[in-house]
Design an enzyme around this catalytic site. Structure first.
Site, PDB file in Angstrom:
ATOM      1  N   ASP A 297       0.810  -1.207   0.000  1.00  0.00           N
ATOM      2  CA  ASP A 297       0.000   0.000   0.000  1.00  0.00           C
ATOM      3  C   ASP A 297       0.850   1.267   0.000  1.00  0.00           C
ATOM      4  O   ASP A 297       1.826   1.371   0.757  1.00  0.00           O
ATOM      5  CB  ASP A 297      -0.868  -0.033   1.267  1.00  0.00           C
ATOM      6  CG  ASP A 297      -1.772   1.172   1.408  1.00  0.00           C
ATOM      7  OD1 ASP A 297      -2.783   1.236   0.713  1.00  0.00           O
ATOM      8  OD2 ASP A 297      -1.454   2.066   2.231  1.00  0.00           O
ATOM      9  N   GLU A 367       1.377  -0.466  -5.022  1.00  0.00           N
ATOM     10  CA  GLU A 367       0.404   0.574  -5.339  1.00  0.00           C
ATOM     11  C   GLU A 367       1.099   1.926  -5.320  1.00  0.00           C
ATOM     12  O   GLU A 367       1.624   2.340  -4.288  1.00  0.00           O
ATOM     13  CB  GLU A 367      -0.726   0.610  -4.300  1.00  0.00           C
ATOM     14  CG  GLU A 367      -1.820   1.609  -4.660  1.00  0.00           C
ATOM     15  CD  GLU A 367      -2.337   2.446  -3.478  1.00  0.00           C
ATOM     16  OE1 GLU A 367      -1.624   2.618  -2.470  1.00  0.00           O
ATOM     17  OE2 GLU A 367      -3.464   2.941  -3.595  1.00  0.00           O
TER      18      GLU A 367
HETATM   19  C1  GLC Z   1      -4.026   3.423  -0.268  1.00  0.00           C
HETATM   20  C2  GLC Z   1      -5.341   2.729  -0.113  1.00  0.00           C
HETATM   21  C3  GLC Z   1      -6.347   3.691   0.419  1.00  0.00           C
HETATM   22  C4  GLC Z   1      -5.887   4.161   1.756  1.00  0.00           C
HETATM   23  C5  GLC Z   1      -4.490   4.737   1.664  1.00  0.00           C
HETATM   24  C6  GLC Z   1      -3.900   4.914   3.016  1.00  0.00           C
HETATM   25  O1  GLC Z   1      -4.078   4.427  -1.198  1.00  0.00           O
HETATM   26  O2  GLC Z   1      -5.734   2.160  -1.300  1.00  0.00           O
HETATM   27  O3  GLC Z   1      -7.604   3.128   0.498  1.00  0.00           O
HETATM   28  O4  GLC Z   1      -6.766   5.117   2.231  1.00  0.00           O
HETATM   29  O5  GLC Z   1      -3.604   3.900   0.973  1.00  0.00           O
HETATM   30  O6  GLC Z   1      -3.504   3.699   3.556  1.00  0.00           O
END
Ligand code: GLC
Ligand code: MG
Length: 670
Positions: A297, A367
């Protein structure tokens, strides 16, 4: 040569070798003229004596040197040597020429479950792990083998699980560690792989590390990013992704801590080796349990510049005190800092240690939204020598609704393909829990063709729950999402509504209530109803997923662009040595007729294999007049020895290339 051999044996004799029979025989063989014989001396000497069963060694040796025994013996000896060498050569060749098998994360689409919204087993209105377990058949039905489950760690749920209080426990809302073990075992039983969310950038402010850190407990002082500040004056202009300053003053410690997301999500300090190690331990904890992969993440946020300088404003003339959102600053000092990739590489190294057994490869996906700086995303692929992600999520198709046309689809596909490092594996995302549902932003009439694009492109498709039935954004008046509380336009609630399983109450998601409203269309848009309708979005998704698995050119063939205009995007998938090939004609605009008669590699007529609209499989279509309605997609099949790519190299891409040898019905490296 023979006499030299004899000489040696003769000298052996002199040295007292006592095998009389052997000596005689050798003498006979090599000195034929002394005995006045012609031809084979051994033969003539012993023609009277026949070999007999049970003869002693001495007699046996008399015969064994005769040419009729010796020659076949030597032939057999050399034959064995030659065959052994040939076997080794074939083995080496097979190993060298076999193309790499596709790993599980390449051969199956990845399905994202948002656990709060997937299936509620206990009637509290929130989905849970037992709920997911009840629905494993759904993945089998869709021919999906890889499931990513968004966070279910223990959490105060300020960001619905992305604020982790304990990385080694399951939140009671979702179940228990036992439920987790049961779910993983049940998934593995069915051949399903589980991908977990891993949230390295921050913890919850309720995490024990943060409690210890704000108290300056020894060893924990530097677990987070603490900086001197006053209650009213943050150290610099950095802003949180969710809005407002990314600094919060902590009464207990008397300093500010950094949070790139909510103030309840303090950033971990990845410059502290203790933190790096703690987080590796977390990874090991779940790897030991048998988890098959991780979605990492918000990785670009893991490190910040130590100098703490203000970030430059996008609009230098904007009054600085009004800058409070992510898009008003250039994030030169808070994202993608040097050292970031070393951290991810160290995770990969750790995961590789757990990947040695066949079929147990642990998958890593990152991500990172890098917008127009796509090269930053591509860096997560690593280098040919140092592995990082198996792939970084490709979020660029999320822009399709803003560029909805054949040309737009081509541009976004080509953006990824032309920037992806050679030899890497692509992937495609059309939705997730952070982005509006594409069915709503593009228009539901395009959902089928979008799924067709997703599942026929090379690489791994990812599907957010509900995309397989065409679920749409839900209107939410009572906003739950913290991002939506900052600005209702940012709310992520609409794309997080309960999964629509059936026309029953609460769409079959819960027997009692639901944490977000169910979409009013659930009576028709649901799994049960669509299972009984052969023309449904669900059945088409399933057919595409099965097709992708069944057809080699779709798994690992070339992808070549054939056509793009305001309405239609067409590309083909083909493989060397494999006569069967596929042409996708996808309409992202208005009704159109596409003329591909200028493409000599295509036969005059092609056969419909799949169609989003009413055309029956098997229907023949002339390449000069391919009619498509708005939102229609066609998978056309044809057979040809002519390959498109040799004459169009610049329009073609291939990953994990393989060629097909029809004589042996096998794939080889080429
Ligand atoms: C990522 C997740 C999102 C979350 C953020 C903070 O972007 O996909 O949903 O709010 O990280 O962890
Ligand atoms: Mg529940």
């Amino acid at each position: 040569k023979a006499s030299a051999k004899y000489e040696i044996n003769k000298s052996n004799l002199k040295q007292g070798v006592r095998n009389a029979a052997f000596q005689d025989d050798e003498a006979v063989q090599v000195e034929p003229t002394e005995r006045g014989d012609s031809g084979d001396p051994g033969e003539s000497e012993y023609t009277q004596v026949k070999p007999y069963p049970g003869m002693p060694k001495e007699v046996l040796l008399l015969y064994s040197c005769q040419a009729r025994y010796r020659v076949p013996r030597e032939i057999l000896f050399w034959l064995i040597v030659a065959l052994t060498l040939a076997l080794i050569a074939v083995t080496v060749a097979v190993i060298a020429l076999s193309p790499r098998c596709l790993s599980w994360w390449q051969s199956s689409p990845v399905y994202q479950v948002y656990p709060r919204s997937f299936m509620d087993s206990d009637g509290d209105g929130v989905g849970d792990l037992r709920g997911i377990m009840q629905k494993l058949d759904h993945f089998e039905y869709l021919n999906i083998k890889a499931v990513w489950i968004s966070p279910f760690y223990k959490s105060p749920m300020k960001d619905f699980g992305y604020d982790v209080q304990d990385f080694r426990d399951v939140d009671p809302l979702f179940g228990t560690l036992q439920d987790f073990d049961d779910l993983l075992a049940a998934m593995h039983d069915k051949g399903l792989k589980m991908i977990m969310d891993y949230i390295p950038n921050h913890t919850s402010d309720k995490h024990v590390w943060f409690q210890l850190s704000r108290n300056r407990t020894k060893n924990y002082e530097d677990y987070y990013v603490w900086v001197n500040c006053t209650q009213t004056e943050p150290p610099n202009n950095w802003v949180s992704i969710f809005g407002n300053s990314s600094w919060t003053f902590d009464e207990v410690r008397g300093q500010c801590y950094l949070h790139q997301f909510l103030k309840e999500q303090p950033d971990l300090n990845f410059r502290n080796p203790l933190v790096v190690n703690e987080m590796l331990e977390v990874l090991r904890f779940w790897l030991e349990k048998g988890v098959d992969g991780f979605r990492m993440d918000a990785v670009k946020h893991m490190l910040e510049a130590l100098h703490l300088r203000n970030e430059p404003q996008v609009d230098p003339n904007q009054p600085p005190e009004t800058v409070d959102t992510e898009f008003e600053l250039y994030h030169d000092y808070t994202t993608s800092q040097p050292g970031l990739h070393d951290i991810i590489r160290s995770w990969r190294v750790e995961m590789d240690k757990y990947s040695t057994e066949p079929g147990r490869y642990r998958f890593l996906v990152t991500e990172s939204y890098d917008y127009e700086e796509i090269y930053k995303t591509m860096m997560y692929y690593g280098t040919p020598f140092i592995k990082e992600s198996d792939f970084p999520f490709n979020f660029y198709l999320l822009y399709l609704p803003d560029n909805l046309s054949g040309q737009g689809a081509f541009d976004l596909v080509d953006l990824w393909m032309s920037n992806m490092p050679e030899g890497q594996w692509p992937n495609w995302v059309v939705g997730n829990h952070d982005k509006p549902r594409i069915s709503s932003s593009a228009g539901l009439e395009y959902m089928r063709v979008i799924n067709m694009l997703l599942l026929t492109l090379p690489g791994t498709p990812t599907t957010y729950y509900g995309e397989e039935i065409g679920m749409e954004n839900v209107n939410v008046t009572d906003i739950q999402d913290p991002f939506g509380k900052f600005n209702p336009n940012n709310s992520r609630d609409p794309q997080r509504s309960p999964m629509q399983w059936s026309p029953e109450e609460n769409a079959g998601f819960s027997i009692n209530k639901t944490w977000l409203p169910v979409h009013p269309d659930y009576k028709t848009v649901n799994v049960e109803v669509q299972k009984n309708d052969s023309r449904s979005i669900l059945q088409q998704y399933r057919a595409l997923s099965q097709l992708r698995e069944a057809e080699l050119p779709l798994q690992r063939g070339w992808m070549c662009y054939v056509w793009s205009d305001a309405n239609v995007f067409a590309f083909l998938r083909e493989m060397d040595g494999f006569p069967q090939a596929f042409l996708m004609v996808l309409n992202f605009g208005a009704n159109a007729v596409t003329d591909l008669s200028a493409v000599p590699e295509l036969p005059e007529e092609l056969t419909v294999r799949l169609n989003t609209h009413s055309r029956q499989p098997g229907t023949r279509i002339r390449k000069s007049t391919i009619n498509t309605e708005s939102g229609e997609g066609l998978v056309l099949e044809y057979s040809s020895q002519k390959r498109f790519y040799p004459g169009n190299v610049s329009k073609c891409y291939v990953s994990e290339k393989a060629c097909y040898l029809s004589a042996l019905n096998l794939l080889y490296k080429c």
